[in-house]
Design an enzyme around this catalytic site. Sequence first.
Site, PDB file in Angstrom:
ATOM      1  N   LYS A 277       4.288 -10.508  10.535  1.00  0.00           N
ATOM      2  CA  LYS A 277       3.199 -11.200  10.632  1.00  0.00           C
ATOM      3  C   LYS A 277       2.985 -12.294  11.709  1.00  0.00           C
ATOM      4  CE  LYS A 277       2.354 -11.084   5.595  1.00  0.00           C
ATOM      5  NZ  LYS A 277       1.276 -10.055   5.698  1.00  0.00           N
ATOM      6  N   ARG A 351       3.035  -2.376  -2.293  1.00  0.00           N
ATOM      7  CA  ARG A 351       2.877  -1.060  -2.789  1.00  0.00           C
ATOM      8  C   ARG A 351       3.839  -0.377  -3.043  1.00  0.00           C
ATOM      9  NH1 ARG A 351      -1.892   0.316   1.787  1.00  0.00           N
ATOM     10  NH2 ARG A 351      -1.709  -1.827   1.729  1.00  0.00           N
TER      11      ARG A 351
HETATM   12  N1  BES Z   1       1.265 -10.058   1.011  1.00  0.00           N
HETATM   13  C1  BES Z   1       0.296  -9.224   1.785  1.00  0.00           C
HETATM   14  C2  BES Z   1      -1.089  -9.443   1.363  1.00  0.00           C
HETATM   15  C3  BES Z   1      -1.568 -10.911   1.320  1.00  0.00           C
HETATM   16  C4  BES Z   1      -2.420 -11.301   2.500  1.00  0.00           C
HETATM   17  C5  BES Z   1      -1.719 -11.696   0.283  1.00  0.00           C
HETATM   18  C6  BES Z   1      -3.089 -12.654   2.661  1.00  0.00           C
HETATM   19  C7  BES Z   1      -2.179 -12.975   0.173  1.00  0.00           C
HETATM   20  C8  BES Z   1      -2.569 -13.285   1.278  1.00  0.00           C
HETATM   21  C9  BES Z   1       0.686  -7.830   1.643  1.00  0.00           C
HETATM   22  O1  BES Z   1       1.997  -7.540   1.610  1.00  0.00           O
HETATM   23  C10 BES Z   1       0.197  -7.273   3.144  1.00  0.00           C
HETATM   24  O2  BES Z   1       0.789  -7.936   3.998  1.00  0.00           O
HETATM   25  N2  BES Z   1      -0.684  -6.369   3.310  1.00  0.00           N
HETATM   26  C11 BES Z   1      -1.079  -6.002   4.491  1.00  0.00           C
HETATM   27  C12 BES Z   1      -1.414  -4.611   4.388  1.00  0.00           C
HETATM   28  C13 BES Z   1      -1.656  -3.936   5.580  1.00  0.00           C
HETATM   29  C14 BES Z   1      -0.439  -3.780   6.524  1.00  0.00           C
HETATM   30  C15 BES Z   1      -2.229  -2.621   5.476  1.00  0.00           C
HETATM   31  C16 BES Z   1      -2.340  -6.793   5.039  1.00  0.00           C
HETATM   32  O3  BES Z   1      -3.216  -7.027   4.067  1.00  0.00           O
HETATM   33  O4  BES Z   1      -2.436  -7.056   6.117  1.00  0.00           O
HETATM   34 MN    MN Z   2       3.135  -7.683   3.609  1.00  0.00          MN
END
Ligand code: BES
Ligand code: MN
Length: 502
Positions: A277, A351
Site C-alpha cells: 500500500k 477474503r
Molecule cells: N484492509 C483493506 C481494506 C480497507 C481499506 C480497510 C481502507 C479500511 C480502510 C483490504 O485488505 C484491502 O486492502 N483491500 C483492497 C482490495 C483490492 C486490492 C482488491 C482495497 O480495497 O484496495
Molecule cells: Mn489489504
Amino acid sequence: MDIKVIVGDIAQIEADAIVVNLFEGVEQPGGATAAVDKALDGAISSLISRGEIKGKFGEVNIVHTFGKLPARIVAIAGLGKRQDFNADKIRRVAGEFCRALRKLNCHKIATILHGAGMGGIELESSAEAIAEGALLGLYSFTKYKKSEYEDIEEMVIVIREEEKVSILERAVGKSKLVAEATNLARDMGNEPANYMTPSQMAEAAKEIASKYNLEFKVFDREDMEAMGMGALLGVAKGSNQPPKLITLSYKGDERSEKAIGLLGKGITFDSGGISIKPSEGMGDMKDDMAGAAAVMTALGAIAQLKLKINVTAIIPATENLPSGTALKPGDVLKASNGKTIEVISTDAEGRLILADALSYAQKLGLSPLIDLATLTGACRVALGTLYSGLFGNDQDLVDKVLRTAARTGERMWQMPMPEEYKEQNKSEIANVKNTGNRYGGAITAALFLSEFVDNTTWVHIDIAGTAFSNKESGYIIKGATGVGVRTLVELALSEAKSQEAI
Ligand code: BES
Ligand code: MN
Ligand code: ZN
C-alpha cells in the site's frame, strides 16, 4: 463512570452540572428545562430570545448558576428539529454533552431523560441511549498517553416516576455492558500492531474466555496445515509473527445443537504485502482486525447477559507483510474446502483468510454465519464512513440484521450480489481469483466470499468505512469505533427472545 437512576427534581440536584434540553425552534421551553429556567430567573428563555441558544442538534450551551441552584453549571443540550428526532440522536447528544462537561472539569453530572416527553421516545429507550452515548462518547485510548481531562465519575439520571427506577436501572445496566464491550473492541483496534499481534489477539480472546467462562481454542500454524487452510497460511507466510485461528464458544442453551457463527477478519496489520500500500495512512491498517475485535467482545457481552443461545466466534488472525517468504501476485493457494485461488493482489488478503474461516465455520455446523470485515476500500468509496455494507444470501436474515442495526444506530446499507459480477472472479488457472476489475470492488469481494459458503444462511458486513474514524462526533471518537459490537449483541438478544417464544 457510575450511572445511577434516581427520583427527584433536576433543579435541586447537587452536582457539578445538570443537563436539560431544547428542541430547535422552541421559544418557550417546557418541562424540566422550564423549571430550571424559572430557578435561574428566566436566564435560559432570555438567551433563547436573544438567539444565543438555538437548540440546534448537538449544540451544548452552558449557563453558570452562580449560586442560584445547587449545581455549578446548567447545560442545555440541543436536540435539533423535533420531526428529525430519534433514539440515536439521544446517544449522540449524550456523547456531546458529556465531553463538553468533562472539559469544564465536571466530576458529577445529572441529566433528565432526553426525548422522553416531547420527543416521544420511551423512558427505557431514552435511559439506554443516554448511558450508551455517554460511555461511548467519553472513551479515550489512554494506554500510552494520559488523558487531557479528568474523568466524569458519576452521572445520575433524574426521573419523576418512582415506579420506573428498577426498570430503568436494568436498561442502564445493559447499556453499560454493551458500551464496555464496544470500548474494549476500540482499545484492541487502537492498540498499535507491534503490541496487538495475532498472539496477542489470542491472549485477549483467552482473557475474555476466562472472565466469562467461554470455551477457548487456538490453532497454530501446524494445526492449520493439518486442516488444509492454505489461504490463511498463504497470507501469513510473509510475517515472522505466527498466525492464529481463534475460536470462542458460548453455550447458553444446552438443549440445542444449533449455534450462530460470528466471524471476524483479524489482520493485525495490513501493509498490503508484496502488493504494498502507499505509506500515507498505512498506520490506520492496525485496525484491520476491527471485525475480529467486534466478534470477540460481543461474545463477552452475550455471555454476561446469560442469553439462552449458543454462539461461536471464529477469528483468523495474521499480519499481512512483504518479505522474502511472502505470498506473491500470481501464486495459487488451496483453501480448506478444496477450492484453488489465484492471488492477483496480495492486498486482497481479507477474503483469503475469511475463505478458510468460513469453510471451518461450516465444518463446525454453525448457522447462520455473520462475518465482519474491514474488507474493501471500495465499500468506503461507495457508502462513506457512516454506513457499513451489508451482503447476504438470505433476504430474511439480511432484513433481520438491518432491523436490528437500525435499533442500535449502527447504520448499514444492503448491497447487491448480482450473479453476473461473478465473472470478475474467474481465473484462467484456478477455481477463483482474489480480485475483480476496478468497479464494484465491495461486491466482487462479497461474491468471492460466497464461493466459500455452501449450505447455510450468511451475512457479510463490510466495515472498511465505519471501523475507523478521523473525526470526533456524537459518541464516535477518533480512531477505532468498535462498530458491529452493538448490533451483534442486539441480534443475539432478539434471537434469544424469539427462542423463548417458541
Ligand atoms: N484492509 C483493506 C481494506 C480497507 C481499506 C480497510 C481502507 C479500511 C480502510 C483490504 O485488505 C484491502 O486492502 N483491500 C483492497 C482490495 C483490492 C486490492 C482488491 C482495497 O480495497 O484496495
Ligand atoms: Mn489489504
Ligand atoms: Zn485488509
